[in-house]
Enzyme design. Structure first.
Site, PDB file in Angstrom:
ATOM      1  N   CYS A 100      -8.769  -0.210 -11.298  1.00 48.51           N
ATOM      2  CA  CYS A 100      -8.103   0.819 -10.823  1.00 48.51           C
ATOM      3  C   CYS A 100      -7.046   0.380  -9.846  1.00 48.51           C
ATOM      4  O   CYS A 100      -6.373   1.116  -9.042  1.00 48.51           O
ATOM      5  CB  CYS A 100      -9.202   1.550  -9.538  1.00 48.51           C
ATOM      6  SG  CYS A 100      -9.607   0.431  -8.483  1.00 48.51           S
ATOM      7  N   ASN A 131      -4.592  -5.010  -7.965  1.00 47.71           N
ATOM      8  CA  ASN A 131      -3.434  -5.401  -7.147  1.00 47.71           C
ATOM      9  C   ASN A 131      -3.641  -6.656  -6.117  1.00 47.71           C
ATOM     10  O   ASN A 131      -3.114  -7.611  -6.170  1.00 47.71           O
ATOM     11  CB  ASN A 131      -2.989  -4.425  -6.068  1.00 47.71           C
ATOM     12  CG  ASN A 131      -2.609  -3.167  -6.895  1.00 47.71           C
ATOM     13  OD1 ASN A 131      -2.108  -3.078  -8.204  1.00 47.71           O
ATOM     14  ND2 ASN A 131      -2.969  -2.010  -6.348  1.00 47.71           N
ATOM     15  N   ASP A 132      -5.051  -6.750  -5.430  1.00 48.53           N
ATOM     16  CA  ASP A 132      -5.281  -7.647  -4.653  1.00 48.53           C
ATOM     17  C   ASP A 132      -5.799  -8.869  -5.279  1.00 48.53           C
ATOM     18  O   ASP A 132      -5.672 -10.077  -4.976  1.00 48.53           O
ATOM     19  CB  ASP A 132      -6.451  -7.108  -3.732  1.00 48.53           C
ATOM     20  CG  ASP A 132      -5.966  -6.637  -2.422  1.00 48.53           C
ATOM     21  OD1 ASP A 132      -5.154  -7.297  -1.868  1.00 48.53           O
ATOM     22  OD2 ASP A 132      -6.765  -5.657  -1.965  1.00 48.53           O
ATOM     23  N   ARG A 169       1.847  -9.851  -1.673  1.00 52.97           N
ATOM     24  CA  ARG A 169       2.426  -8.796  -2.346  1.00 52.97           C
ATOM     25  C   ARG A 169       3.314  -7.863  -1.571  1.00 52.97           C
ATOM     26  O   ARG A 169       3.953  -7.189  -2.054  1.00 52.97           O
ATOM     27  CB  ARG A 169       1.525  -7.862  -2.996  1.00 52.97           C
ATOM     28  CG  ARG A 169       0.495  -6.972  -2.360  1.00 52.97           C
ATOM     29  CD  ARG A 169      -0.654  -6.686  -3.176  1.00 52.97           C
ATOM     30  NE  ARG A 169      -1.704  -6.018  -2.461  1.00 52.97           N
ATOM     31  CZ  ARG A 169      -2.007  -4.800  -2.526  1.00 52.97           C
ATOM     32  NH1 ARG A 169      -1.125  -3.794  -2.912  1.00 52.97           N
ATOM     33  NH2 ARG A 169      -3.096  -4.299  -1.726  1.00 52.97           N
ATOM     34  N   GLU A 173     -12.008  -8.073  -6.238  1.00 54.55           N
ATOM     35  CA  GLU A 173     -10.829  -8.221  -5.802  1.00 54.55           C
ATOM     36  C   GLU A 173     -10.201  -9.671  -5.493  1.00 54.55           C
ATOM     37  O   GLU A 173      -9.093  -9.904  -5.332  1.00 54.55           O
ATOM     38  CB  GLU A 173     -10.158  -7.360  -4.771  1.00 54.55           C
ATOM     39  CG  GLU A 173     -10.615  -5.868  -4.813  1.00 54.55           C
ATOM     40  CD  GLU A 173     -10.528  -5.090  -3.647  1.00 54.55           C
ATOM     41  OE1 GLU A 173      -9.464  -4.331  -3.345  1.00 54.55           O
ATOM     42  OE2 GLU A 173     -11.761  -5.014  -2.869  1.00 54.55           O
ATOM     43  N   HIS A 212       0.773  -1.257   0.085  1.00 53.12           N
ATOM     44  CA  HIS A 212       0.117  -0.008   0.066  1.00 53.12           C
ATOM     45  C   HIS A 212       0.989   1.214   0.092  1.00 53.12           C
ATOM     46  O   HIS A 212       0.254   2.269  -0.832  1.00 53.12           O
ATOM     47  CB  HIS A 212      -0.987   0.091   1.356  1.00 53.12           C
ATOM     48  CG  HIS A 212      -1.679   1.029   1.426  1.00 53.12           C
ATOM     49  ND1 HIS A 212      -2.855   1.440   0.455  1.00 53.12           N
ATOM     50  CD2 HIS A 212      -2.099   2.161   2.170  1.00 53.12           C
ATOM     51  CE1 HIS A 212      -3.765   2.330   0.585  1.00 53.12           C
ATOM     52  NE2 HIS A 212      -3.095   2.882   1.770  1.00 53.12           N
ATOM     53  N   ARG A 249      -9.256   6.815  -1.916  1.00 50.47           N
ATOM     54  CA  ARG A 249      -8.660   5.888  -0.862  1.00 50.47           C
ATOM     55  C   ARG A 249      -9.173   6.694   0.551  1.00 50.47           C
ATOM     56  O   ARG A 249      -8.474   7.396   0.882  1.00 50.47           O
ATOM     57  CB  ARG A 249      -7.265   5.393  -0.633  1.00 50.47           C
ATOM     58  CG  ARG A 249      -6.838   4.721  -2.192  1.00 50.47           C
ATOM     59  CD  ARG A 249      -5.504   4.370  -1.881  1.00 50.47           C
ATOM     60  NE  ARG A 249      -4.884   3.716  -3.283  1.00 50.47           N
ATOM     61  CZ  ARG A 249      -4.482   4.396  -4.160  1.00 50.47           C
ATOM     62  NH1 ARG A 249      -4.272   5.584  -4.130  1.00 50.47           N
ATOM     63  NH2 ARG A 249      -4.107   3.578  -5.208  1.00 50.47           N
ATOM     64  N   ARG A 254     -14.283   5.023  -2.186  1.00 52.79           N
ATOM     65  CA  ARG A 254     -14.206   3.821  -1.833  1.00 52.79           C
ATOM     66  C   ARG A 254     -14.464   3.802  -0.210  1.00 52.79           C
ATOM     67  O   ARG A 254     -13.955   4.515   0.664  1.00 52.79           O
ATOM     68  CB  ARG A 254     -12.974   3.077  -1.931  1.00 52.79           C
ATOM     69  CG  ARG A 254     -12.866   1.796  -1.476  1.00 52.79           C
ATOM     70  CD  ARG A 254     -11.564   0.978  -1.953  1.00 52.79           C
ATOM     71  NE  ARG A 254     -10.598   1.285  -1.397  1.00 52.79           N
ATOM     72  CZ  ARG A 254      -9.200   1.108  -1.709  1.00 52.79           C
ATOM     73  NH1 ARG A 254      -8.990   0.102  -2.470  1.00 52.79           N
ATOM     74  NH2 ARG A 254      -8.258   1.626  -1.097  1.00 52.79           N
TER      75      ARG A 254
END
Length: 758
Positions: free
Chosen positions: A675, A627-628, A638, A604, A363, A470, A506
């Site tokens: 995203c 990413n997730d 990750r 995700e 993150h 975020r 989000r």
């Protein structure tokens, strides 16, 4: 042998400099292995010679004076072969070289092990005995283990410039290179500023001071503060705890006396160490002594000493937190970068970031990319606590950190920086141009944001909307949950900045690698635990306050979109929608004039990939968090640099999953965006466009690159490339194929300097 090895490693770790560590090694290994001689020969690449740097058993006058050529003697043979040599009679070996100065003529048996760090030869560790015999396997294994431990110590000393061969004491520190993981693209040249976590005695960086009196004053003030605090605590607990427990406070206070730990710490400060470093050295030395004691009661006292050190350190840090000297081009180094650490750095001073822990997909790396700060993560071998004020190059494209870089390397990197700046300036002309391919296909490009400064940068780069705001970032930089009004003000600022462009906010996504100090989540496997929507549905009071704040913030703007993270099933969607409608009617009843905004879900986790059509029938849009999704499909943490190479967004399983989500969402007539970080990778963006994504959302820094790439590739060509790569089975081959396709079209500049500097 294991307990002996552990003890030696502790002693070496406590050594204050390389020579002390080498002396500890030769002395301790000699005793542990009952050998007559133990020596360390270090290899100097500049002279191609070994130097005897430490020895127990050979003539002391030879240390620092005796040298051997690269292939000379048995030591040279160990280095050339890069494996141990075990000889019963060393003198009979054809490569034996007698060195009169050492006095080694009486020693018959020989065992040497190479000291290697990341495939690079650093030296040779040798033991010898007068008795003619062959060392057994356990002895050989022990020496190999010790050489591996010594390799890290030598590499760190070399990196910090504390490794000096006798003939080069006044030379410039040798350039060192450390391999990490590319965190945020770009190159930074600057001065290291080391930031340590609060009250962690092990993490205090080493630093010299020019103002000894100031450090003494700060230390004494810290002692006064701790004494007062402990006296107050003891008085408060008087009568509530047993007398023997009460006596511990008296012990603590006596340990702080000028004739005890306090005197030792002040003595180190007077030698030029800053107060925190002197405290660390003394406390850890005493902790080590206690931990090595056989008596269980005395061993437990190590915890008391460590606790006392932590209290004094906390007081010192409180005094010195505002005294960080920020050079103009600061490269921040920390054992673990966090959003709160980023918040401490003056943005106008920040040039780059380096973290020992974490990976390029953590993150904080995503935040670094949003800030446009070149970043290297997972530099596990970097002696970060000894880097203060060192000159560094941070190569965020290749994941490398150069310490004390040579002038020639600095010039090479400055040329790359100039080329990159010229390229970026050339892209500014595209700011107000839409992203339209040569065959007239229009693809909106949005941005991911988290800080207010992102909004300005995003608009300057021509963002058409926000695909991900975020909300956890404002939560992370506070010491408590922000109130409804505070959240409303934050969201209003974002919505207003981008109006009339859409802003996708989000809901709170904490857990995993995103934690709140005031709402800790302790789990064995946080990425498979309580995170995202799971937390907020379990705490509807948090969820409802946040939704109410979003809705109120959107009054008169009507550009809000609400997005739900970490959805894995339909019941979560339905429960969240119920709470959103409840909050909406509560806000209406307060007289706020708004429309119910579009609501979407994030895809995700693998479970969500197979429920896209069910989700699409209940919400207004879908968005993939690549990413997730990549992490969960590939079962790769990750944040773990050890498996960073396995985290492959171009993996066939990931690409097929993305393609399926788009297809299923469109079958239900719902738009789908992406995203994650893939959207900001120009070569990946070509594939995403071909798959049919309706929106690509990325960090603002990458938006001009992606726009330039897509404006120069027809959609028909992109679809041909997609068909080709979907038939491939190797992620590295897929990435190479896409980068080659861009290079052939003259778009190599968008790849961000992947070519290595030699």
């Amino acid at each position: 042998m294991l307990s002996t090895l552990r003890r030696i490693v502790q002693e070496v770790g406590a050594a204050r400099d390389l020579q002390t560590a080498l002396d500890v090694i030769v002395r301790s290994v000699s005793v542990a292995m009952c050998s007559d001689v133990c020596s360390v020969y270090l290899y100097n690449e500049d002279t191609n010679r070994y130097t005897l740097m430490a020895s127990e058993g050979l003539n002391r006058q030879a240390v620092g004076r005796v040298t051997l050529g690269r292939s000379e003697g048995l030591v040279g043979q160990v280095g050339l072969r890069e494996e141990p040599i075990n000889l019963e009679d060393a003198a009979s070996h054809p490569k034996f070289r007698y060195l009169k100065e050492t006095g080694e003529e009486r020693y018959r048996s020989f065992l040497g092990a190479p000291i290697i760090h990341h495939r690079r030869l650093l030296g040779v560790l040798v033991i010898q005995q007068t008795k003619q015999r062959r060392f057994d396997e356990s002895e050989e294994s022990f020496l190999v283990t010790m050489s591996a431990q010594l390799a890290g110590v030598i590499a760190h000393a070399e990196a910090t410039g504390s490794l000096h061969f006798p003939t080069s004491a006044h030379e410039r520190p040798r350039q060192s290179r450390f391999i990490g993981v590319a965190g945020a693209p770009g190159i930074a040249i600057g001065t290291a500023v080391v930031l340590a976590p609060p009250a962690d005695i092990n993490a205090v960086p080493e630093k010299d001071t020019d103002d000894i009196e100031l450090e003494l004053t700060l230390f004494r003030q810290a002692l006064v503060s701790v004494r007062e605090m402990m006296s107050a605590t003891a008085e408060k607990l008087s009568g509530q705890i047993p007398a023997e427990e009460q006596a511990l406070f008296d012990v603590y206070l006596r340990m702080l006396d000028d004739n005890a730990l306090g005197a030792e710490i002040e003595a180190l400060i007077r030698k030029g160490q800053w107060a925190q470093g002197a405290l660390k050295a003394v406390i850890l030395e005493h902790v080590r002594h206690f931990e090595m004691m056989d008596d269980p009661y005395l061993r437990e006292r190590a915890t008391d000493v460590r606790d006392l050190g932590r209290r004094v350190l906390a007081a010192l840090q409180q005094q010195q937190q505002d005294d960080v000297a920020w050079p103009d081009n600061a490269i921040v180094i920390s054992e673990e970068l966090t959003p709160s650490v980023l918040g401490e750095v003056p943005r106008e001073k920040l040039a780059g970031l380096v973290s020992v822990q974490g990976s390029g997909n953590s993150h904080v790396a995503i935040l670094a990319r949003a800030m446009g700060a070149p970043t290297v993560m997972g530099a596990v071998d970097l002696p970060w606590d000894r880097m203060a004020n060192r000159e560094l190059i941070v190569d965020g494209n290749l994941g490398r950190v150069y310490v004390s870089p040579a002038p020639e390397l600095i010039n090479q990197y400055r040329s790359l920086i100039d080329e990159e700046l010229a390229f970026v300036e050339g892209l500014e002309s595209l700011k107000d141009e839409p992203c339209i391919t040569p065959d007239h296909y229009r693809l909106p490009l949005w941005v991911n944001t988290g800080l207010m400064t992102d909004a300005i940068r995003s608009l300057d780069h021509g963002a058409e909307g926000v695909g991900l705001y975020r909300t956890e970032v404002p939560f992370m930089i506070r010491e408590r949950f922000p109130s409804e009004k505070e959240q409303e003000d934050i969201y209003r600022e974002q919505l207003k900045s981008f109006a009339p462009r859409p802003v996708t906010i989000r809901t709170l996504d904490i857990g995993g690698d995103k934690s709140l100090g005031y709402f800790p989540i302790k789990e064995e496997n946080p990425f498979l635990g309580w995170r995202g929507i799971r937390v907020t549905l379990d705490h509807p009071e948090i969820f409802l306050v946040q939704i109410r704040a979003m809705l109120k913030a959107s009054e008169g703007l009507d550009n809000l979109r609400i997005m739900l993270p970490m959805i894995s099933g339909v019941p979560e969607v339905e429960e969240a929608l119920y709470l959103i409608h409840r909050a909406y009617h509560e806000v209406l009843s307060e007289g706020v004039n708004i429309q119910l905004p579009p609501v979407g879900v994030m895809i995700e986790v693998p479970a969500a990939v197979y429920q896209v059509r069910e989700f699409a029938r209940r919400v207004d849009f879908l968005s993939i968090g690549s990413n997730d999704l990549t992490q969960y499909i590939l079962a790769v943490d990750r944040n773990n640099p050890r498996v960073a190479d396995l985290y492959q967004p171009y993996h066939p399983a990931v690409l097929h999953a993305l393609h399926k989500v788009v297809t299923d969402a469109h079958l239900e007539g719902k738009p789908v965006s992406i995203c994650g970080e893939m959207a900001g990778d120009p070569s990946a963006a070509v594939l995403l466009m071909a798959m049919g994504f309706d929106v690509l959302s990325m960090n603002a820094t990458n938006l001009p690159r992606v726009k330039w790439a897509l404006r120069n590739i027809p959609l028909t060509d992109a679809k041909v490339l997609l068909d080709e790569v979907l038939e491939m089975d190797n992620p590295r081959v897929i990435r190479s194929a896409m980068e080659l396709a861009l290079r052939r079209r003259g778009l190599d500049k968008v790849l961000g300097g992947r070519s290595e500097i030699n």
